[in-house]
Design a protein around this motif. Structure first.
Motif, PDB file in Angstrom:
ATOM      1  N   MET A   1       0.962  -1.061   0.068  1.00  0.00           N
ATOM      2  CA  MET A   1      -0.068  -0.042   0.051  1.00  0.00           C
ATOM      3  C   MET A   1       0.844   1.180  -0.118  1.00  0.00           C
ATOM      4  SD  MET A   1      -3.127   0.995   2.618  1.00  0.00           S
ATOM      5  CE  MET A   1      -2.208   1.961   3.925  1.00  0.00           C
ATOM      6  N   LYS A   2       0.387   2.307  -0.655  1.00  0.00           N
ATOM      7  CA  LYS A   2       0.872   3.517  -0.638  1.00  0.00           C
ATOM      8  C   LYS A   2       0.044   4.622  -0.092  1.00  0.00           C
ATOM      9  CE  LYS A   2       0.564   4.586  -5.431  1.00  0.00           C
ATOM     10  NZ  LYS A   2       1.421   4.803  -6.606  1.00  0.00           N
ATOM     11  N   VAL A   3       0.749   5.637   0.569  1.00  0.00           N
ATOM     12  CA  VAL A   3      -0.146   6.880   0.884  1.00  0.00           C
ATOM     13  C   VAL A   3       0.398   8.013   0.328  1.00  0.00           C
ATOM     14  CG1 VAL A   3      -0.760   8.027   3.055  1.00  0.00           C
ATOM     15  CG2 VAL A   3      -0.421   5.763   3.280  1.00  0.00           C
ATOM     16  N   ARG A   5      -0.181  12.311  -0.371  1.00  0.00           N
ATOM     17  CA  ARG A   5      -0.554  13.395   0.483  1.00  0.00           C
ATOM     18  C   ARG A   5      -0.491  14.902  -0.259  1.00  0.00           C
ATOM     19  NH1 ARG A   5       1.806  13.838   6.080  1.00  0.00           N
ATOM     20  NH2 ARG A   5      -0.512  14.366   6.642  1.00  0.00           N
ATOM     21  N   GLY A  27      -9.639   8.659   9.406  1.00  0.00           N
ATOM     22  CA  GLY A  27      -9.500   7.415   9.486  1.00  0.00           C
ATOM     23  C   GLY A  27     -10.121   6.664  10.256  1.00  0.00           C
ATOM     24  N   MET A  31      -9.505   2.934   8.637  1.00  0.00           N
ATOM     25  CA  MET A  31      -8.529   2.191   9.405  1.00  0.00           C
ATOM     26  C   MET A  31      -9.065   1.066  10.067  1.00  0.00           C
ATOM     27  SD  MET A  31      -5.739   3.421   8.410  1.00  0.00           S
ATOM     28  CE  MET A  31      -4.623   2.524   9.205  1.00  0.00           C
ATOM     29  N   VAL A  32     -10.451   1.128  10.705  1.00  0.00           N
ATOM     30  CA  VAL A  32     -10.987   0.077  11.472  1.00  0.00           C
ATOM     31  C   VAL A  32     -10.952  -1.147  10.265  1.00  0.00           C
ATOM     32  CG1 VAL A  32     -12.975  -0.858  12.479  1.00  0.00           C
ATOM     33  CG2 VAL A  32     -12.030   1.540  12.899  1.00  0.00           C
ATOM     34  N   ASN A  35      -7.439  -2.472   9.484  1.00  0.00           N
ATOM     35  CA  ASN A  35      -7.121  -3.338  10.537  1.00  0.00           C
ATOM     36  C   ASN A  35      -7.975  -4.637  10.789  1.00  0.00           C
ATOM     37  OD1 ASN A  35      -5.297  -1.401  11.014  1.00  0.00           O
ATOM     38  ND2 ASN A  35      -6.197  -0.554  12.851  1.00  0.00           N
ATOM     39  N   HIS A  40      -8.917  -3.537   1.680  1.00  0.00           N
ATOM     40  CA  HIS A  40      -7.394  -3.682   1.316  1.00  0.00           C
ATOM     41  C   HIS A  40      -6.949  -2.775   0.042  1.00  0.00           C
ATOM     42  CE1 HIS A  40      -9.071  -7.461   2.776  1.00  0.00           C
ATOM     43  NE2 HIS A  40      -7.947  -7.403   3.495  1.00  0.00           N
ATOM     44  N   ASP A  46      -4.467  10.900   1.384  1.00  0.00           N
ATOM     45  CA  ASP A  46      -4.814  11.770   2.579  1.00  0.00           C
ATOM     46  C   ASP A  46      -5.076  13.014   2.232  1.00  0.00           C
ATOM     47  OD1 ASP A  46      -4.677  12.395   5.346  1.00  0.00           O
ATOM     48  OD2 ASP A  46      -2.782  13.216   4.601  1.00  0.00           O
ATOM     49  N   GLN A  98     -11.238  10.430  21.654  1.00  0.00           N
ATOM     50  CA  GLN A  98     -10.100  10.165  20.647  1.00  0.00           C
ATOM     51  C   GLN A  98     -10.692  10.198  19.358  1.00  0.00           C
ATOM     52  OE1 GLN A  98     -10.359   8.588  23.461  1.00  0.00           O
ATOM     53  NE2 GLN A  98      -8.599   7.331  24.246  1.00  0.00           N
ATOM     54  N   VAL A  99     -11.842   9.441  19.374  1.00  0.00           N
ATOM     55  CA  VAL A  99     -12.463   9.324  17.860  1.00  0.00           C
ATOM     56  C   VAL A  99     -12.930  10.478  17.194  1.00  0.00           C
ATOM     57  CG1 VAL A  99     -14.596   8.291  16.738  1.00  0.00           C
ATOM     58  CG2 VAL A  99     -13.016   7.046  18.103  1.00  0.00           C
ATOM     59  N   ARG A 100     -13.498  11.573  18.533  1.00  0.00           N
ATOM     60  CA  ARG A 100     -14.005  12.646  17.772  1.00  0.00           C
ATOM     61  C   ARG A 100     -12.796  13.779  17.336  1.00  0.00           C
ATOM     62  NH1 ARG A 100     -17.582  11.736  22.331  1.00  0.00           N
ATOM     63  NH2 ARG A 100     -16.258  12.832  23.849  1.00  0.00           N
ATOM     64  N   ASN A 101     -11.691  13.529  18.114  1.00  0.00           N
ATOM     65  CA  ASN A 101     -10.528  14.265  17.548  1.00  0.00           C
ATOM     66  C   ASN A 101     -10.105  14.085  16.331  1.00  0.00           C
ATOM     67  OD1 ASN A 101     -10.524  15.468  20.357  1.00  0.00           O
ATOM     68  ND2 ASN A 101      -8.799  14.215  21.179  1.00  0.00           N
ATOM     69  N   ARG A 102     -10.368  12.966  15.859  1.00  0.00           N
ATOM     70  CA  ARG A 102      -9.819  12.715  14.540  1.00  0.00           C
ATOM     71  C   ARG A 102     -11.039  12.426  13.398  1.00  0.00           C
ATOM     72  NH1 ARG A 102      -5.423  13.136  12.306  1.00  0.00           N
ATOM     73  NH2 ARG A 102      -5.444  11.151  11.027  1.00  0.00           N
TER      74      ARG A 102
ATOM     75  N   MET B   1       4.977  -0.450   0.216  1.00  0.00           N
ATOM     76  CA  MET B   1       5.727   0.393  -0.213  1.00  0.00           C
ATOM     77  C   MET B   1       6.491   1.188   0.943  1.00  0.00           C
ATOM     78  SD  MET B   1       5.031   3.290  -3.124  1.00  0.00           S
ATOM     79  CE  MET B   1       5.474   4.940  -2.541  1.00  0.00           C
ATOM     80  N   GLN B   3       8.047   4.449   2.777  1.00  0.00           N
ATOM     81  CA  GLN B   3       7.920   5.925   2.727  1.00  0.00           C
ATOM     82  C   GLN B   3       8.538   6.469   3.927  1.00  0.00           C
ATOM     83  OE1 GLN B   3       3.545   6.124   1.034  1.00  0.00           O
ATOM     84  NE2 GLN B   3       4.149   8.090   1.820  1.00  0.00           N
ATOM     85  N   ALA B  20       4.236   2.264   4.314  1.00  0.00           N
ATOM     86  CA  ALA B  20       3.465   3.135   4.161  1.00  0.00           C
ATOM     87  C   ALA B  20       2.028   2.698   5.031  1.00  0.00           C
ATOM     88  CB  ALA B  20       3.078   3.407   2.943  1.00  0.00           C
ATOM     89  N   ILE B  56      -3.137  16.753  20.597  1.00  0.00           N
ATOM     90  CA  ILE B  56      -4.406  15.950  20.653  1.00  0.00           C
ATOM     91  C   ILE B  56      -4.415  14.682  20.912  1.00  0.00           C
ATOM     92  CG2 ILE B  56      -6.211  15.647  18.991  1.00  0.00           C
ATOM     93  CD1 ILE B  56      -5.917  18.357  17.726  1.00  0.00           C
ATOM     94  N   SER B  57      -5.141  14.088  21.420  1.00  0.00           N
ATOM     95  CA  SER B  57      -5.403  12.779  21.728  1.00  0.00           C
ATOM     96  C   SER B  57      -6.118  11.959  20.815  1.00  0.00           C
ATOM     97  CB  SER B  57      -6.042  12.241  23.145  1.00  0.00           C
ATOM     98  OG  SER B  57      -7.291  12.694  23.059  1.00  0.00           O
ATOM     99  N   LEU B  62      -5.566   3.605  14.779  1.00  0.00           N
ATOM    100  CA  LEU B  62      -6.035   4.313  13.557  1.00  0.00           C
ATOM    101  C   LEU B  62      -5.490   5.235  12.848  1.00  0.00           C
ATOM    102  CD1 LEU B  62      -9.948   4.237  15.098  1.00  0.00           C
ATOM    103  CD2 LEU B  62      -8.713   2.380  13.945  1.00  0.00           C
TER     104      LEU B  62
END
Lengths: 280, 154, 698
Positions: A1-3, A5, A27, A31-32, A35, A40, A46, A98-102, B1, B3, B20, B56-57, B62
């Motif tokens: 995988m690549k990311v 930005r 995410g 991301m859930v 993971n 996939h 991003d 933490q979820v609300r922060n992201r 990959m 990075q 990555a 920030i926490s 994730l």
């Protein structure tokens, strides 16, 4: 995988078309899925560096909330709190801190979960989703945005840029029920928004989540409560209409029976909140 | 990959070439050996992996590590200063708020974030601030007591 | 030298845990380490036709049952293979171990192992499993155990009762939900010994398991507990240890394995689900004249500690009361559900839920205060318990009830006329020690060192604080500061077998052994080796206990009229556990147990469809967050158990026994028409019966 930005929306759209990648917001959903071995992607794009996607801007007719605005930012924003209390309340009850922060408003609606907490608030408030893609910009009423569980109406290259919420002076309220008081997936959630002149509603929207394949408006229920004194009979009739407009199922989060009971109680509760004098 | 990632972890500049797809949690644990940050679920449901990124926490399970480019990360290992524990750590110890300890690092980081934002939280605010972190041993009460204490309210 | 017993000495392990320095099994790593994962059954019940590993890449290791020297895990019965061979008996049962340089490689390779099954009909209910036409989980049938005891003449006694109540109670499988999932790390040391660090409750049983399953001699295996991230019974016995050990045995390379949360939820041991038929008869003054109970425990696919859970659950079924006429029948069935085994409370919460709810209904119908009706029935020293056991040790239940009555909590509850809140009460007891017929001993060594003493004990600090407790006892006895004591625990090379860290026995049994060792040191020896044996009840009944801890609990609740959700706002607890060694730690045990069983009461359950667990994450298996946990207070009764070190008894499990019933009773207080007989408490039942006016008529 690549990311990847990208620094702006145009670059992001170009990269998407080049790679066939998936956009990544906060995410907290994507991301859930990664993971848990259910998703996939070869490439994630991003969006956190695209400044056009952030910020809350007040215009004359509406407030624009950037797609990458987090739930914490929404919860803390005083303008939103004043104009759209249902949105503030919904944001404050998503997951845990933490979820609300992201987690972001744009990401949340794109995930198109039937139980997304922000969705009923946006539906009831009459929000429009501003989307940019390779073929340009379009505005989608939030009611047309969700197609099915985990399926929205966007093309692969389209990005939610912002959510526009009309400043129509509505009172609004939100309620959520899950299996516990935090970190909960909604068994039922609901938002109401409308104008109340002290005795009758002159306008009203009702939106329910986790009760149908997608979060949805319940216009017949809402219309039945407009222009009428809110007697017990009127409320009961509205509840019956609500039962026709939602189509809950048994799943791991709740039974259909439970959802029906709660949705009716919630409707009464929220209408009660909206008609309270202090919410004028 | 692969990075490149440049970031600051507990005050120290770090440069690594990483996959990555690696999460910040695995970057901290496997690449940097900072095993104080724990994995309890890998799905953002338990908060054991909580770290602070630019104040920030977040759930590091994730959070893609490459997104931490240029950011400052604070983990449980970075709370101690010159061999002296942070007052939250000390309060947790004093109040018996640590049993098995597996949730403690993440919980303490969440509390750090809470107190940074709200120096004198009410019990309700404390419980809300802790609500992204599951603990199965303590029932949370002695943690709440510790936080009331450390915020000068007991 | 300050007196330590009864002080809230800070835990010695807390600084490392607070700073992220404590080393849990999953924190071990090494050059050349392999990462392992499992291939698990996709069916609840099926014949394994073939396991094909041919698609697994060359650089990945793959092992199946045929790679084991002896495919049988040592538990009470020999019924559970380490890796399923001829058939699978539950969904998620391990079939093959796959190991590779990275976890991602191992995980991908595991998907390439092709298992061919021939599906068999499954049985998933404990009572159905006992029917003649039920599919057999094991060749010998589905009866895993039975328990039948009683006294007096129930039938005649019920005739004389002013009030007879009966009901059927159902409780679900509960997940331990330790935040650290099962994990183990193995490597070969320079002496060619296979070494294990694991998240465990019994390092010695782990060694026995590895020796047997891998065919290794005793001197070729060393087993140690890593720092354990919570256990609650679920890490007692084999969970994961043999799998990385097999990889290390075969490859010579270090290996680490950690279960995902999904694996831990779907395939680890559970608290037994149960269906309890309970009947209780009272005279007009609330005296319990007779108790008749029949309880069915579902032990799932394998026995594990199920047979002991059956005995303890049956023993505690009638509650901590003197009842002249009893008839108690317990059944333990094999089914195709996830195996159930030890879980804090060990069978008692299941039965006590029913009996405590019935007593409450009786109190209401007879017009007696809920504490008073319990006071009229309490067991006292010298009484004969429900299964005929002599209660010949400290019993402070009466004191605990009297103390509870004096609490602010109780007074406020009585004075509350708002009608907004529900209050419920319950009492409970829980035995300490393994019970009659089970080897329950400990050997503790004390070594004189240059600057203090080293204490060696084979038990594990599973997070409950036994290391600190033993240091307190050692320092007190040796009359030194606690800093002078160094503990070595749970190491098969350095310590002696003290059996499982379980059954609320650690401080009691190891404390007694420690005091014996100290006696030798005080005589001038350089090394003291102390031995202690748990006392046994004189009643001839397998597993019966003789020492019990007691609790009284009350809950204040509110119901959300929109959702029917029960919000547990406050809980008050009174404990009798002999001398309180460390009041801060005991409080921690009480609070933790209360919240664990609050979850049991309001939200937790494993649900299965044809043996497939629906719960796959902490999103759907919902344990309480800080916003769901009540505000708690706790008091202790002054008591002294003469056989315990400094007068202590064990008490870590007692808080789980009664609180679910107290919460149920509080719900009934607010919603009298709701029929509460199942856990988690059914919100639909609450909503359907939620009164138009509250109990104050408002």
């Amino acid at each position: 995988m690549k990311v990847l930005r990208p620094k702006n929306i145009t670059e992001a759209i170009g990269l998407q078309q080049e790679t066939g990648g998936y956009y990544l917001a906060g995410g907290t959903f994507t991301m859930v899925e990664v993971n848990a071995d259910r998703f996939h992607p070869n490439c994630l794009i991003d969006l956190s560096l695209c400044e056009e996607l952030s910020g809350i801007a007040e215009g004359e007719q509406m407030v624009s909330v950037g797609a990458m605005t987090t739930f914490t930012e929404i919860e803390k924003n005083t303008l939103l709190g004043k104009l759209f209390p249902a949105m503030t309340k919904a944001a404050s009850e998503v997951g845990g801190p933490q979820v609300r922060n992201r987690g972001t408003v744009g990401g949340n609606i794109c995930a198109a979960s039937p139980a997304a907490d922000i969705a009923p608030a946006l539906l009831a408030l009459g929000a429009e989703v501003v989307v940019q893609g390779a073929d340009g910009m379009r505005k989608i009423p939030i009611g047309e945005f969700f197609l099915a569980p985990k399926k929205n109406c966007l093309n692969a290259n389209e990005i939610v840029k912002q959510i526009d919420i009309p400043k129509n002076g509505y009172r609004s309220a939100f309620c959520k029920v899950g299996k516990r008081n935090a970190l909960a997936v909604s068994s039922v959630n609901m938002a109401v928004a409308g104008s109340f002149d002290g005795s009758v509603f002159t306008a009203l929207n009702i939106a329910a989540g986790s009760c149908s394949p997608t979060p949805r408006l319940c216009p017949k229920t809402a219309d039945s409560l407009v222009g009428k004194e809110l007697t017990e009979d009127v409320m009961n009739a509205a509840k019956e209409l609500l039962m026709q407009e939602i189509s809950p199922i048994d799943d791991r989060w709740a039974t259909a029976e439970y959802r029906r009971l709660v949705a009716q109680n919630m409707l009464e509760q929220l209408i009660g909140e909206l008609t309270k004098e202090e919410n004028a | 990959m692969k990075q490149m990632l440049n970031c600051i972890v507990n005050g120290e500049s770090v440069t690594r070439e990483i996959d990555a797809g690696m999460t910040l949690l695995h970057f901290l644990r496997d690449e940097l050996g900072l095993t104080g940050t724990k994995e309890g679920c890998g799905e953002g449901d338990c908060g054991a992996c909580t770290v602070i990124v630019d104040g920030i926490s977040v759930n590091s399970c994730l959070y893609l590590a490459v997104l931490a480019e240029g950011k400052e990360i604070l983990t449980i290992e970075g709370l101690e200063k010159d061999g002296t524990m942070h007052e939250i750590q000390q309060a947790f110890i004093n109040h018996g708020a640590i049993q098995c300890g597996f949730c403690s690092p993440g919980m303490i980081m969440s509390v750090k974030h809470l107190l940074d934002e709200t120096p004198k939280p009410t019990e309700e605010e404390i419980r809300r601030g802790m609500s992204g972190n599951l603990c199965r041993c303590t029932g949370y009460q002695q943690m709440v007591d510790a936080i009331m204490d450390v915020s000068g309210q007991k | 030298m300050a007196k330590l017993i009864g002080t809230g000495m800070k835990r010695v392990d807390a600084p490392n845990k607070a700073c992220g320095k404590a080393k849990y099994a999953g924190d071990y790593t090494a050059e050349n380490m392999l990462h392992a994962c499992l291939v698990r059954s996709e069916y609840a019940h099926a014949k394994i036709v073939n396991v094909d590993c041919s698609e697994v890449p060359q650089d990945v290791f793959c092992y199946t049952a045929k790679d084991l020297a002896c495919n049988m895990i040592p538990f009470i019965f020999d019924d559970q293979p380490a890796l399923a061979d001829e058939k699978v008996r539950f969904c998620g049962e391990p079939i093959a171990v796959v190991a590779a340089d990275t976890f991602e490689q191992a995980f991908a390779a595991a998907k390439k192992v092709k298992v061919t099954y021939e599906e068999l009909p499954a049985v998933t209910d404990a009572e159905d499993a006992l029917k003649a036409d039920a599919p057999s989980v094991h060749a010998q049938g589905n009866v895993c155990g039975e328990f039948h005891r009683g006294k007096g003449d129930c039938a005649a006694a019920f005739e004389k009762c002013a009030l007879v109540l009966e009901d059927v109670f159902e409780v679900p499988p509960q997940e331990h939900a330790y935040i650290e999932t099962e994990a183990a790390y193995t490597y070969m040391d320079e002496q060619g010994r296979l070494c294990l660090y694991s998240s465990t409750q019994n390092a010695f049983l782990d060694k026995t398991t590895l020796c047997r399953v891998l065919g290794l001699p005793e001197d070729k295996v060393v087993s140690r507990a890593a720092v354990v991230g919570g256990a609650f019974g679920g890490k007692d016995g084999h969970t994961i240890q043999a799998f990385p050990a097999l990889v290390t045995q075969k490859t010579g390379r270090p290996c680490r394995m950690t279960y995902s949360r999904k694996e831990s939820l779907q395939a680890s041991f559970k608290r037994h689900s149960a269906r309890a038929y309970a009947k209780m008869g009272f005279d007009k003054d609330g005296k319990i004249l007779a108790f008749e109970g029949r309880i069915y425990f579902d032990t799932g696919a394998y026995a594990a500690y199920g047979p002991s859970v059956l005995c303890l659950g049956s023993e505690h079924f009638a509650g901590p009361y003197l009842i002249e006429n009893t008839k108690i029948d317990g059944y333990l069935s094999y089914t195709n559900n996830t195996p159930a085994s030890a879980f804090r409370g060990f069978g008692a919460p299941q039965g006590c839920f029913g009996s405590e709810v019935l007593i409450n209904r009786a109190a209401k119908q007879l017009g007696i205060d809920p504490l008073e009706i319990r006071r009229r029935n309490v067991l006292k020293e010298g009484d004969i318990g429900a299964i005929g056991q002599k209660m010949d040790h400290t019993i402070g239940l009466l004191d605990a009830i009297n103390c509870f009555e004096q609490s602010d909590f109780y007074k406020k509850a009585k004075a509350d006329t708002s009608g907004e809140y529900g209050y419920g009460f319950a009492a409970g007891f829980l035995s300490a020690g393994f019970g009659k017929g089970v080897n329950d001993q400990a050997t503790v060594t004390v070594l004189r060192k240059d600057d203090g003493y080293e204490v060696r004990c084979g038990l594990v600090d599973i997070g409950q604080g036994s290391e600190t407790a033993l240091i307190m006892i050692a320092a007190e006895a040796l009359e030194v500061e606690p800093e002078k004591i160094t503990m070595v625990m749970a190491d098969t090379e350095l310590t002696q077998d003290c059996s499982s860290t379980a059954a609320s026995r650690s401080s009691y049994i190891a404390g007694n052994a420690l005091l014996e060792a100290v006696k030798q040191i005080k005589k001038g020896e350089a090394v003291g080796v102390g031995h202690a044996v748990f006392p046994e009840n004189e009643l001839d009944s397998f597993g019966v206990h003789t020492i019990y801890g007691f609790i009284v609990q009350g809950a204040k609740i509110k119901i959300d009229p929109v959702s029917g959700a029960v919000n547990v706002l406050e809980v008050h607890n009174v404990t009798e556990a002999g001398t309180i060694l460390n009041p801060v730690s005991v409080k921690g045990q009480m609070f933790g147990g209360i919240v664990q069983s609050t979850g049991y009461a309001i939200s937790e359950q494993m649900r299965y469809r044809d043996g497939n667990a629906l719960e796959d994450s902490f999103a759907s298996y919902v344990i309480p967050t800080a916003m769901d946990a009540p505000h708690m207070t706790s008091e202790n009764i002054e008591a002294y158990e003469p056989t315990g070190p400094y007068g202590i008894k064990g008490v870590a499990e007692a808080p789980t026994v009664a609180i679910a019933a107290a919460i149920a009773n509080a719900v009934t207080d607010l919603v009298p028409d709701a029929h509460i007989h199942k856990l988690p408490i059914d919100r639909v039942e609450i909503l359907r019966n939620y009164p138009k006016k509250n109990k104050a008529g408002k």
